[in-house]
Design a protein around this motif. Sequence first.
Motif, mmCIF file in Angstrom:
data_model
loop_
_atom_site.group_PDB
_atom_site.id
_atom_site.type_symbol
_atom_site.label_atom_id
_atom_site.label_comp_id
_atom_site.label_asym_id
_atom_site.label_seq_id
_atom_site.Cartn_x
_atom_site.Cartn_y
_atom_site.Cartn_z
ATOM 1 N N ALA A 124 8.601 -71.709 -12.804
ATOM 2 C CA ALA A 124 7.750 -70.518 -12.731
ATOM 3 C C ALA A 124 6.742 -70.500 -13.867
ATOM 4 C CB ALA A 124 8.608 -69.264 -12.769
ATOM 5 N N ALA A 125 7.170 -70.928 -15.047
ATOM 6 C CA ALA A 125 6.253 -70.962 -16.181
ATOM 7 C C ALA A 125 5.100 -71.929 -15.921
ATOM 8 C CB ALA A 125 7.010 -71.371 -17.454
ATOM 9 N N ASP A 126 5.411 -73.072 -15.356
ATOM 10 C CA ASP A 126 4.361 -74.048 -15.053
ATOM 11 C C ASP A 126 3.411 -73.555 -13.963
ATOM 12 O OD1 ASP A 126 5.354 -75.720 -16.944
ATOM 13 O OD2 ASP A 126 6.208 -77.198 -15.562
ATOM 14 N N ALA A 127 3.912 -72.699 -13.080
ATOM 15 C CA ALA A 127 3.100 -72.202 -11.961
ATOM 16 C C ALA A 127 2.479 -70.838 -12.259
ATOM 17 C CB ALA A 127 3.969 -72.110 -10.706
ATOM 18 N N ARG A 128 2.517 -70.426 -13.532
ATOM 19 C CA ARG A 128 2.074 -69.071 -13.877
ATOM 20 C C ARG A 128 0.647 -68.792 -13.405
ATOM 21 N NH1 ARG A 128 2.956 -69.344 -18.911
ATOM 22 N NH2 ARG A 128 5.053 -68.435 -18.862
ATOM 23 N N GLY A 129 -0.239 -69.732 -13.576
ATOM 24 C CA GLY A 129 -1.632 -69.521 -13.173
ATOM 25 C C GLY A 129 -1.775 -69.294 -11.673
ATOM 26 N N ALA A 130 -1.078 -70.111 -10.885
ATOM 27 C CA ALA A 130 -1.142 -69.968 -9.428
ATOM 28 C C ALA A 130 -0.495 -68.668 -8.976
ATOM 29 C CB ALA A 130 -0.469 -71.160 -8.751
ATOM 30 N N ILE A 131 0.593 -68.289 -9.655
ATOM 31 C CA ILE A 131 1.268 -67.038 -9.309
ATOM 32 C C ILE A 131 0.346 -65.852 -9.580
ATOM 33 C CG2 ILE A 131 3.157 -65.493 -9.975
ATOM 34 C CD1 ILE A 131 4.867 -68.046 -10.397
ATOM 35 N N GLU A 132 -0.365 -65.892 -10.709
ATOM 36 C CA GLU A 132 -1.289 -64.802 -11.021
ATOM 37 C C GLU A 132 -2.496 -64.792 -10.089
ATOM 38 O OE1 GLU A 132 -1.061 -62.062 -12.948
ATOM 39 O OE2 GLU A 132 0.982 -62.780 -12.835
ATOM 40 N N GLU A 133 -2.882 -65.959 -9.595
ATOM 41 C CA GLU A 133 -3.977 -66.001 -8.623
ATOM 42 C C GLU A 133 -3.590 -65.258 -7.340
ATOM 43 O OE1 GLU A 133 -6.854 -69.155 -6.201
ATOM 44 O OE2 GLU A 133 -5.080 -69.876 -7.270
ATOM 45 N N THR A 134 -2.297 -65.260 -7.009
ATOM 46 C CA THR A 134 -1.835 -64.510 -5.844
ATOM 47 C C THR A 134 -2.196 -63.040 -5.984
ATOM 48 O OG1 THR A 134 0.059 -66.019 -5.771
ATOM 49 C CG2 THR A 134 0.127 -64.111 -4.314
ATOM 50 N N ARG A 135 -2.039 -62.493 -7.174
ATOM 51 C CA ARG A 135 -2.377 -61.087 -7.408
ATOM 52 C C ARG A 135 -3.878 -60.851 -7.206
ATOM 53 N NH1 ARG A 135 0.730 -57.508 -9.927
ATOM 54 N NH2 ARG A 135 1.930 -59.201 -10.899
ATOM 55 N N VAL A 136 -4.665 -61.762 -7.695
ATOM 56 C CA VAL A 136 -6.122 -61.630 -7.554
ATOM 57 C C VAL A 136 -6.517 -61.641 -6.075
ATOM 58 C CG1 VAL A 136 -8.340 -62.726 -8.050
ATOM 59 C CG2 VAL A 136 -6.559 -62.654 -9.816
ATOM 60 N N LEU A 137 -5.930 -62.562 -5.318
ATOM 61 C CA LEU A 137 -6.254 -62.667 -3.890
ATOM 62 C C LEU A 137 -5.767 -61.452 -3.116
ATOM 63 C CD1 LEU A 137 -5.394 -66.437 -3.335
ATOM 64 C CD2 LEU A 137 -7.670 -65.416 -3.553
ATOM 65 N N ALA A 138 -4.566 -60.976 -3.432
ATOM 66 C CA ALA A 138 -4.030 -59.790 -2.759
ATOM 67 C C ALA A 138 -4.873 -58.564 -3.064
ATOM 68 C CB ALA A 138 -2.586 -59.559 -3.179
ATOM 69 N N ALA A 139 -5.257 -58.419 -4.325
ATOM 70 C CA ALA A 139 -6.072 -57.279 -4.720
ATOM 71 C C ALA A 139 -7.424 -57.299 -4.027
ATOM 72 C CB ALA A 139 -6.249 -57.276 -6.242
ATOM 73 N N ARG A 140 -8.010 -58.481 -3.919
ATOM 74 C CA ARG A 140 -9.303 -58.585 -3.240
ATOM 75 C C ARG A 140 -9.179 -58.181 -1.776
ATOM 76 N NH1 ARG A 140 -11.824 -64.460 -2.865
ATOM 77 N NH2 ARG A 140 -10.319 -64.566 -1.149
ATOM 78 N N LEU A 141 -8.124 -58.626 -1.121
ATOM 79 C CA LEU A 141 -7.938 -58.296 0.289
ATOM 80 C C LEU A 141 -7.788 -56.788 0.493
ATOM 81 C CD1 LEU A 141 -7.494 -59.377 3.197
ATOM 82 C CD2 LEU A 141 -5.046 -59.442 2.679
ATOM 83 N N MET A 142 -7.112 -56.117 -0.440
ATOM 84 C CA MET A 142 -6.861 -54.685 -0.297
ATOM 85 C C MET A 142 -7.907 -53.824 -0.993
ATOM 86 S SD MET A 142 -2.688 -54.615 -0.465
ATOM 87 C CE MET A 142 -2.489 -53.160 0.564
ATOM 88 N N GLY A 143 -8.892 -54.467 -1.614
ATOM 89 C CA GLY A 143 -10.033 -53.735 -2.150
ATOM 90 C C GLY A 143 -9.809 -53.057 -3.479
ATOM 91 N N VAL A 144 -8.906 -53.601 -4.312
ATOM 92 C CA VAL A 144 -8.635 -52.989 -5.617
ATOM 93 C C VAL A 144 -8.706 -54.049 -6.709
ATOM 94 C CG1 VAL A 144 -7.180 -51.180 -4.633
ATOM 95 C CG2 VAL A 144 -6.122 -53.317 -5.398
ATOM 96 N N ALA A 145 -8.690 -53.585 -7.951
ATOM 97 C CA ALA A 145 -8.623 -54.503 -9.076
ATOM 98 C C ALA A 145 -7.200 -55.042 -9.187
ATOM 99 C CB ALA A 145 -9.004 -53.778 -10.367
ATOM 100 N N PRO A 146 -7.014 -56.242 -9.737
ATOM 101 C CA PRO A 146 -5.658 -56.792 -9.894
ATOM 102 C C PRO A 146 -4.719 -55.872 -10.674
ATOM 103 C CG PRO A 146 -7.294 -58.501 -10.259
ATOM 104 C CD PRO A 146 -8.053 -57.211 -10.140
ATOM 105 N N THR A 147 -5.255 -55.066 -11.569
ATOM 106 C CA THR A 147 -4.420 -54.124 -12.326
ATOM 107 C C THR A 147 -3.823 -53.041 -11.445
ATOM 108 O OG1 THR A 147 -6.419 -52.866 -12.838
ATOM 109 C CG2 THR A 147 -5.648 -54.449 -14.501
ATOM 110 N N HIS A 148 -4.368 -52.878 -10.235
ATOM 111 C CA HIS A 148 -3.933 -51.817 -9.327
ATOM 112 C C HIS A 148 -3.112 -52.357 -8.163
ATOM 113 C CE1 HIS A 148 -6.785 -49.686 -11.723
ATOM 114 N NE2 HIS A 148 -6.711 -48.587 -11.017
ATOM 115 N N LEU A 149 -2.566 -53.557 -8.330
ATOM 116 C CA LEU A 149 -1.812 -54.233 -7.270
ATOM 117 C C LEU A 149 -0.409 -54.554 -7.777
ATOM 118 C CD1 LEU A 149 -0.866 -56.951 -5.617
ATOM 119 C CD2 LEU A 149 -2.233 -55.275 -4.366
#
Length: 377
Positions: free
Chosen positions: A35-60
Amino acid sequence: MHLNAAGAGLMPASVVAAIKSHLDIEARRGAHWAAADARGAIEETRVLAARLMGVAPTHLAFGEQASRLWALALASMPLRRGDRILIARNDWGGNILNAVRRAAAVGAEVVRLPMTGAGRIDIEQAAALIDERTVAICASAVASSSGMRQPVEALGALSRPDTCLYFVDGAQAIGQFELTLPAASADIMVAPGRKWLRAGRGQAMMALSDRALHRLARPIIVDQSAGTWRPDDSFLSREDARRFEAWEFSAAGRLGLRASFQELDRIGLANVRAHNTEKLRCLGANLRGVPGLTVFEDEEAGAAFLTFQHASVPADDIVGEMAMRGIAIASVGLDHARWELEARGLERIVRVAPHVYSSDDDIGRFTEELGRLVKRV
């Protein structure tokens, strides 16, 4: 043959590969290191989810189940005796049950939103119900028991008190319709990964507005990672949506969700909707030609899926017979949609939900097998 995307869509090869690849790494190196090695990809999931739902990553926020995230938000909302929760009769059954239980515990009131004869929320009558006692308005963008899209954007546009939170369950919409939290003027929007996003089980997301973050400042359940445990044993919650998350989650599943967002971007949401619309048009035309069968969605409704009932063959018999022929469909009954089905004088309906992997041959074979079954009965 899989015609049950409304229950769980088939995972694309890229999603399966992402999950398996990370599990292989976990098996070799351990879950924490992987999980530590994949931290960047895991955080990108939040960015993509937030974009789909129309919010900032801090709101997801992420969780394992959309309805649990919905319930956690509702349980964290201030509620007092005399307050009112307005909820659609065709909202998800778990949402309704949680609203009813929470209201009963404090002496609040649950009021069903009025519906039109066509089975949609009546916006004009709903507006008349909203007053200073209203603390929550709840609706599903598409119900589990009817493929018709509900007017959640119009409902969100109604004037409501500043302290009133608007909950939208996007389980049957996110991944095939354009639906974002800002467009619906919603405060809480949830969706699972396993349905139209095709991400597999155990992954869900919740988008929150600024108002929701303010009103839900003290989650009823907290995890150490959701804030700071202070020397006086008080707990200071995070300011962002991660206050609702748990430290423990499946990193492989989260990476599978990331792959599902990338797959959706590759195909294009408009193309998904165009494909599904065409398949539902063909399906509806075929079903309406089966003697004794009633399709509940209008031909021009732009439905998410189709539901039907046969005059002499029970819904569960149809689902079971199709399963024996290798065709996956589903039924919805009172255990999941009591308010909605009772209002329509029904006990159980059949639901058929094609997706981007469904072909004309799939639609044709299903209706042929259904026709044979009805004829034999």
